[in-house]
Design a protein around this motif. Sequence first.
Motif, PDB file in Angstrom:
ATOM      1  N   GLU A  55       0.860  -1.189   0.000  1.00 29.59           N
ATOM      2  CA  GLU A  55       0.000   0.000   0.000  1.00 29.59           C
ATOM      3  C   GLU A  55       0.888   1.228   0.000  1.00 29.59           C
ATOM      4  O   GLU A  55       1.842   1.322   0.786  1.00 29.59           O
ATOM      5  N   ASN A 105      -4.547   4.925  -2.206  1.00 28.99           N
ATOM      6  CA  ASN A 105      -5.762   5.518  -1.647  1.00 28.99           C
ATOM      7  C   ASN A 105      -6.312   6.601  -2.560  1.00 28.99           C
ATOM      8  O   ASN A 105      -5.574   7.453  -3.060  1.00 28.99           O
ATOM      9  N   GLU A 165      -8.039   2.230  -3.433  1.00 28.06           N
ATOM     10  CA  GLU A 165      -8.772   2.071  -2.174  1.00 28.06           C
ATOM     11  C   GLU A 165      -9.667   3.278  -1.940  1.00 28.06           C
ATOM     12  O   GLU A 165      -9.217   4.411  -2.024  1.00 28.06           O
ATOM     13  N   ASP A 167     -11.852   0.544   1.657  1.00 32.96           N
ATOM     14  CA  ASP A 167     -10.931   0.738   2.775  1.00 32.96           C
ATOM     15  C   ASP A 167     -11.730   0.883   4.070  1.00 32.96           C
ATOM     16  O   ASP A 167     -12.877   1.324   4.047  1.00 32.96           O
ATOM     17  N   LYS A 209     -11.301  -4.302   2.759  1.00 29.61           N
ATOM     18  CA  LYS A 209     -10.238  -4.187   3.748  1.00 29.61           C
ATOM     19  C   LYS A 209     -10.869  -4.049   5.129  1.00 29.61           C
ATOM     20  O   LYS A 209     -11.522  -3.045   5.431  1.00 29.61           O
TER      21      LYS A 209
HETATM   22 MG    MG Z   1      -5.810   2.588   2.581  1.00 25.86          MG
END
Ligand code: MG
Length: 279
Positions: A59, A113, A145, A174, A195
């Motif tokens: 990530e 993200n 995400e 997320d 997630k």
């Molecule tokens: Mg994230």
Amino acid sequence: QAKHLGTHGIQLHDPSMSDRRAADAQLGEDLAGASERGELHVLYQPLVDLADARPVGVEALVRWHHPRLGVVSPTRFIPIAERSGTIADIGLWVLETACRQVVEWGDLYVSVNLSPRQLPEESLVADVLGVLARTGLAPDRLCLEITESALVDESAGIAKLRALRDHGIHVAIDDFGTGYSSLHYLTRLPVDILKIDRSFVAQLDGTPEGSGITEAILRLSQVLHLKTVAEGIENAEQAAELQLLGCGIGQGYLFARPLPPADLFELLISPSRQPSSPS
Ligand code: MG
Ligand code: C2E
Ligand code: MG
Ligand code: MG
């Protein structure tokens, strides 16, 4: 009543409120041009296969090295960037930096993200595809995400995610379980991965009570044919329990903190990455 506000509680009439506002405004100004000045950096935290602890992805997590204040956390400056509109540029800069980096790392995928504020951008789909074209990263090695609350009532945003997915890019929700989307709604979302928020992972303690929500999310993802990544794994007991419950991928300080590219590469080539016995 006052005590649930905790140390970050905000009181009306608190003079520190206006201090905070002034500090935010200053940070907002400082943030303009930060990427051009080389103040932004991307760290990479491994996403590991819980069966053998090997990294399958990373990530990308942004950091801001402020010339006077030192490292500023994204939890502090991302909301400011979202309010001032600079998030679109920062988000694209992180995406391009991360894609360029991960191309060099074998077959790992990279998870980036996406701010809810990036979803309404008319050029989002073209921008993402442009980054893939420039960096040469295959679309199926990119995951975006997004938090579930960002998707509620965002039919235009959902259409964009669908378009990105049609190009082979993966989409993850997320912090799953902390938003407000209904189960009905979830079945309509174009996503591949849930997630599990780290607040649920933190509750895992070997008791049925502790694992209840995590188990429910894992069952749900099974029914919806989604993959799961557990966030915030800090100890081996949590990792073992998650694996037992059927969670495929994990992320957390137990495996590694977010790392600069050189350290992440070191970890990838270190012998401990290899399984101890052939299987
Ligand atoms: Mg994230
Ligand atoms: P997130 O996307 O949920 O990222 C996971 C956060 O959990 C990261 O914090 C990571 O360092 C932290 N974390 C990882 N493992 C553990 C663990 O075992 N225990 C604990 N307590 N924490 C762990 P970080 O890097 O401070 O980022 C915070 C949030 O800032 C991210 O949460 C994400 O929402 C946002 N963010 C970071 N980079 C970006 C970015 O490039 N764009 C956007 N829009 N948001 C970003
Ligand atoms: Mg998260
Ligand atoms: Mg989280």
